[in-house]
Design a protein around this motif. Structure first.
Motif, PDB file in Angstrom:
ATOM      1  N   MET A 219       0.819  -1.208   0.000  1.00 18.89           N
ATOM      2  CA  MET A 219       0.000   0.000   0.000  1.00 18.89           C
ATOM      3  C   MET A 219       0.856   1.262   0.000  1.00 18.89           C
ATOM      4  SD  MET A 219      -3.019  -1.225   2.636  1.00 18.89           S
ATOM      5  CE  MET A 219      -4.215   0.017   2.124  1.00 18.89           C
ATOM      6  N   ILE A 220       1.938   1.240   0.774  1.00 16.46           N
ATOM      7  CA  ILE A 220       2.842   2.394   0.801  1.00 16.46           C
ATOM      8  C   ILE A 220       3.565   2.524  -0.530  1.00 16.46           C
ATOM      9  CG2 ILE A 220       4.893   3.385   1.901  1.00 16.46           C
ATOM     10  CD1 ILE A 220       4.018   1.980   4.490  1.00 16.46           C
ATOM     11  N   GLU A 221       3.965   1.384  -1.096  1.00 15.55           N
ATOM     12  CA  GLU A 221       4.665   1.405  -2.376  1.00 15.55           C
ATOM     13  C   GLU A 221       3.786   1.976  -3.480  1.00 15.55           C
ATOM     14  OE1 GLU A 221       6.408  -2.066  -5.126  1.00 15.55           O
ATOM     15  OE2 GLU A 221       7.419  -1.865  -3.188  1.00 15.55           O
ATOM     16  N   ARG A 222       2.509   1.626  -3.470  1.00 16.30           N
ATOM     17  CA  ARG A 222       1.587   2.167  -4.467  1.00 16.30           C
ATOM     18  C   ARG A 222       1.449   3.681  -4.302  1.00 16.30           C
ATOM     19  NH1 ARG A 222      -2.073  -2.013  -6.179  1.00 16.30           N
ATOM     20  NH2 ARG A 222      -3.494  -0.501  -7.130  1.00 16.30           N
ATOM     21  N   MET A 223       1.423   4.146  -3.047  1.00 16.40           N
ATOM     22  CA  MET A 223       1.370   5.589  -2.808  1.00 16.40           C
ATOM     23  C   MET A 223       2.645   6.245  -3.340  1.00 16.40           C
ATOM     24  SD  MET A 223      -0.302   8.205  -1.721  1.00 16.40           S
ATOM     25  CE  MET A 223      -1.626   7.654  -0.616  1.00 16.40           C
ATOM     26  N   VAL A 227       3.250   9.263  -6.214  1.00 21.92           N
ATOM     27  CA  VAL A 227       3.852  10.545  -5.828  1.00 21.92           C
ATOM     28  C   VAL A 227       5.101  10.844  -6.652  1.00 21.92           C
ATOM     29  CG1 VAL A 227       5.018  11.790  -3.965  1.00 21.92           C
ATOM     30  CG2 VAL A 227       2.910  10.552  -3.489  1.00 21.92           C
ATOM     31  N   VAL A 228       6.006   9.859  -6.786  1.00 29.09           N
ATOM     32  CA  VAL A 228       7.277  10.110  -7.477  1.00 29.09           C
ATOM     33  C   VAL A 228       7.087  10.351  -8.969  1.00 29.09           C
ATOM     34  CG1 VAL A 228       8.601   8.798  -5.796  1.00 29.09           C
ATOM     35  CG2 VAL A 228       7.754   7.636  -7.836  1.00 29.09           C
ATOM     36  N   GLU A 229       5.892  10.058  -9.466  1.00 28.71           N
ATOM     37  CA  GLU A 229       5.572  10.391 -10.855  1.00 28.71           C
ATOM     38  C   GLU A 229       5.739  11.891 -11.101  1.00 28.71           C
ATOM     39  OE1 GLU A 229       1.537  10.473 -13.623  1.00 28.71           O
ATOM     40  OE2 GLU A 229       1.664   9.056 -11.937  1.00 28.71           O
ATOM     41  N   ILE A 241       6.876  16.437   0.883  1.00 29.55           N
ATOM     42  CA  ILE A 241       5.928  15.412   0.439  1.00 29.55           C
ATOM     43  C   ILE A 241       4.826  15.247   1.477  1.00 29.55           C
ATOM     44  CG2 ILE A 241       5.642  12.934   0.030  1.00 29.55           C
ATOM     45  CD1 ILE A 241       8.385  12.938  -1.307  1.00 29.55           C
ATOM     46  N   HIS A 242       5.198  15.271   2.749  1.00 35.64           N
ATOM     47  CA  HIS A 242       4.219  15.127   3.827  1.00 35.64           C
ATOM     48  C   HIS A 242       3.168  16.245   3.751  1.00 35.64           C
ATOM     49  CE1 HIS A 242       2.787  13.797   7.749  1.00 35.64           C
ATOM     50  NE2 HIS A 242       2.780  15.055   8.151  1.00 35.64           N
ATOM     51  N   GLU A 243       3.613  17.457   3.515  1.00 37.64           N
ATOM     52  CA  GLU A 243       2.691  18.588   3.424  1.00 37.64           C
ATOM     53  C   GLU A 243       1.810  18.495   2.177  1.00 37.64           C
ATOM     54  OE1 GLU A 243       5.241  22.094   5.675  1.00 37.64           O
ATOM     55  OE2 GLU A 243       5.755  21.553   3.629  1.00 37.64           O
ATOM     56  N   LEU A 244       2.398  18.045   1.074  1.00 40.42           N
ATOM     57  CA  LEU A 244       1.622  17.914  -0.169  1.00 40.42           C
ATOM     58  C   LEU A 244       0.579  16.803  -0.041  1.00 40.42           C
ATOM     59  CD1 LEU A 244       4.536  18.378  -2.719  1.00 40.42           C
ATOM     60  CD2 LEU A 244       2.641  19.969  -2.333  1.00 40.42           C
ATOM     61  N   LEU A 245       0.918  15.718   0.634  1.00 42.70           N
ATOM     62  CA  LEU A 245      -0.066  14.664   0.861  1.00 42.70           C
ATOM     63  C   LEU A 245      -1.175  15.140   1.807  1.00 42.70           C
ATOM     64  CD1 LEU A 245       1.988  11.340   1.140  1.00 42.70           C
ATOM     65  CD2 LEU A 245       0.366  11.993  -0.647  1.00 42.70           C
ATOM     66  N   THR A 246      -0.807  15.998   2.740  1.00 40.81           N
ATOM     67  CA  THR A 246      -1.812  16.584   3.629  1.00 40.81           C
ATOM     68  C   THR A 246      -2.803  17.408   2.822  1.00 40.81           C
ATOM     69  OG1 THR A 246      -0.230  16.654   5.480  1.00 40.81           O
ATOM     70  CG2 THR A 246      -2.149  18.101   5.621  1.00 40.81           C
ATOM     71  N   LEU A 247      -2.292  18.234   1.915  1.00 43.18           N
ATOM     72  CA  LEU A 247      -3.160  19.030   1.039  1.00 43.18           C
ATOM     73  C   LEU A 247      -4.001  18.127   0.143  1.00 43.18           C
ATOM     74  CD1 LEU A 247      -0.729  21.921   0.098  1.00 43.18           C
ATOM     75  CD2 LEU A 247      -3.003  22.228   1.097  1.00 43.18           C
ATOM     76  N   ALA A 248      -3.379  17.083  -0.396  1.00 41.62           N
ATOM     77  CA  ALA A 248      -4.108  16.164  -1.286  1.00 41.62           C
ATOM     78  C   ALA A 248      -5.250  15.481  -0.538  1.00 41.62           C
ATOM     79  CB  ALA A 248      -3.150  15.122  -1.857  1.00 41.62           C
ATOM     80  N   SER A 249      -5.029  15.172   0.738  1.00 45.11           N
ATOM     81  CA  SER A 249      -6.085  14.519   1.518  1.00 45.11           C
ATOM     82  C   SER A 249      -7.257  15.473   1.748  1.00 45.11           C
ATOM     83  CB  SER A 249      -5.528  14.023   2.860  1.00 45.11           C
ATOM     84  OG  SER A 249      -5.241  15.086   3.752  1.00 45.11           O
ATOM     85  N   ILE A 250      -6.969  16.758   1.900  1.00 50.51           N
ATOM     86  CA  ILE A 250      -8.038  17.754   2.062  1.00 50.51           C
ATOM     87  C   ILE A 250      -8.827  17.877   0.761  1.00 50.51           C
ATOM     88  CG2 ILE A 250      -8.534  20.197   2.454  1.00 50.51           C
ATOM     89  CD1 ILE A 250      -6.092  20.253   4.339  1.00 50.51           C
ATOM     90  N   VAL A 251      -8.100  17.951  -0.366  1.00 49.97           N
ATOM     91  CA  VAL A 251      -8.763  18.016  -1.674  1.00 49.97           C
ATOM     92  C   VAL A 251      -9.652  16.795  -1.864  1.00 49.97           C
ATOM     93  CG1 VAL A 251      -8.374  17.959  -4.174  1.00 49.97           C
ATOM     94  CG2 VAL A 251      -6.960  19.432  -2.733  1.00 49.97           C
ATOM     95  N   GLU A 252      -9.149  15.629  -1.483  1.00 47.90           N
ATOM     96  CA  GLU A 252      -9.911  14.383  -1.629  1.00 47.90           C
ATOM     97  C   GLU A 252     -11.227  14.436  -0.868  1.00 47.90           C
ATOM     98  OE1 GLU A 252     -10.879  11.458  -3.419  1.00 47.90           O
ATOM     99  OE2 GLU A 252      -8.682  11.410  -3.538  1.00 47.90           O
TER     100      GLU A 252
END
Length: 376
Positions: A219-223, A227-229, A241-252
């Motif tokens: 599951m982490i590898e798929r994440m 992201v690295v794309e 990356i942590h902050e960007l994933l935080t923002l992405a979770s809010i958008v989601e």
């Protein structure tokens, strides 16, 4: 001091300076040669890794790619079977070319094939086995719900799964192995260490009871792959990356329609750049620990670092697991002057660039949420 002695001293100093210059030039030349040598060596190695391992080989190797295999695990299988030179380079090459759609199945591959030929073969495969174990995590799922959904599908109790995910030594080991993880996930304010890092998707396993660590790491590898794309955007970003994933979770959690995701991401960035509080309802629900249909004034006063109505900046970490489209939205946000957005129950999002218009929008449509809540 005699004129002759002065000339001799000057000649000696000039000679020393000449020697020093020669030494400096030699040192610089050696450093340049080392840099060129290392760069050239790396280039030659990577280039050779993309070519056939043995161009003259007539051998074929039977290789089985299990359902749900990531590019990393496929690369490892190919390297172990001596079909390619380096599984890590295979993984990065696949990511760089944005190759997807690998098919599970049994393949006849040869060391005489180059990387592109192998990729083409793996994308044309046929599934020959049904998975023994399958589960699906929807986009935007909370960590607690992910644990529950996994436990419903696998032969592990929720307590076992949670204990593994929260094991600090195990998490530190994951930090060493996955580029998207760093020490930020261990901060004291973070509610759940790996919240937001378990990619929402369907997972298929060929064993009835795969190792719990294997499930988590898939599951982490798929994440990480999703992201690295966006490596160029990550390098250019002022956010981790942590902050960007935080923002992405809010958008989601905010967007119902795909077209709104990059616009909402842009609004969030605009508010952060202006030092405004984000004031987004999903963070309040997460702070309270309950899914809310509507956010009340009392809810917004909840004292939690996750409450973006009360605290400026980003919450300590993600508030859910973002999917690929929300990650893309944050990496490639739509540029606008908007500072506010308001979502109607029907999914429409109304954007404004000033507070007065935003308040008018709220007053106009708030009754819709109240009416919808009464019908629930």
């Amino acid at each position: 001091m005699s004129e002759k002695h002065s000339k001799d001293q000057f000649t000696e100093l000039a000679g020393q300076a000449k020697i020093v210059r020669r030494i400096v030039l030699i040192v610089i030349a050696v450093i340049l040669l080392v840099i060129i040598g290392v760069s050239l060596g790396g280039y030659i190695y990577i280039t050779s890794a993309l070519k056939p391992l043995d161009e003259k080989s007539e051998e074929t190797v039977e290789i089985e790619i299990p359902i749900g295999s990531s590019s990393s695990s496929i690369g490892q299988i190919l390297e172990e079977k001596d079909v390619i030179k380096n599984g890590t380079i295979f993984r990065y090459y696949v990511t760089y070319k944005n190759e997807k759609g690998f098919q599970a199945g049994t393949y006849e591959l040869s060391p005489s094939m180059d990387i592109d030929e192998i990729i083409h073969s793996l994308k044309d495969g046929t599934v020959i086995k049904e998975p023994e174990l399958t589960f699906t995590i929807p986009e935007g799922t909370w960590y607690e719900d992910i644990i529950s959904q996994i436990a419903d599908a696998v032969p592990y109790e929720e307590e076992e799964i949670e204990a593994q995910l929260e094991d600090e030594e195990y998490v530190k080991d994951l930090i060493e192995r996955f580029s998207i993880l760093d020490e930020e996930v261990l901060e004291a304010d973070i509610r759940y260490t790996l919240e937001g890092y378990l990619f929402p998707a369907r997972y298929d396993f060929m064993e009835e009871k795969p190792e719990l660590t294997y499930i988590i790491e898939q599951m982490i590898e798929r994440m990480e792959e999703n992201v690295v794309e966006f490596s160029e955007q990550l390098e250019a970003s002022d956010y981790s990356i942590h902050e960007l994933l935080t923002l992405a979770s809010i958008v989601e959690r905010e967007a119902q329609h795909e077209e709104d995701r990059p616009i909402i991401a842009g609004v969030l960035f605009n508010r952060l750049e202006k030092g405004m509080r984000l004031e987004v309802d999903p963070t309040v629900a997460y702070a309270i620990g309950e899914h809310r249909y509507m956010t009340s004034l009392e809810d917004t006063e909840t004292d939690s670092p996750y409450n973006t109505y009360r605290y400026a900046g980003l919450p300590p970490g993600p508030i859910a697991s973002p999917g690929a489209n929300s990650i893309r939205a944050v990496m490639l946000p739509e540029d606008s002057e908007y500072l506010y957005f308001y979502a109607r129950p029907n999914g429409e999002v109304i954007y404004n660039d000033n507070y007065e218009e935003h308040r008018n929008t709220q007053e106009t449509y708030r009754s819709e949420w109240e009416d919808a809540e009464e019908m629930e």
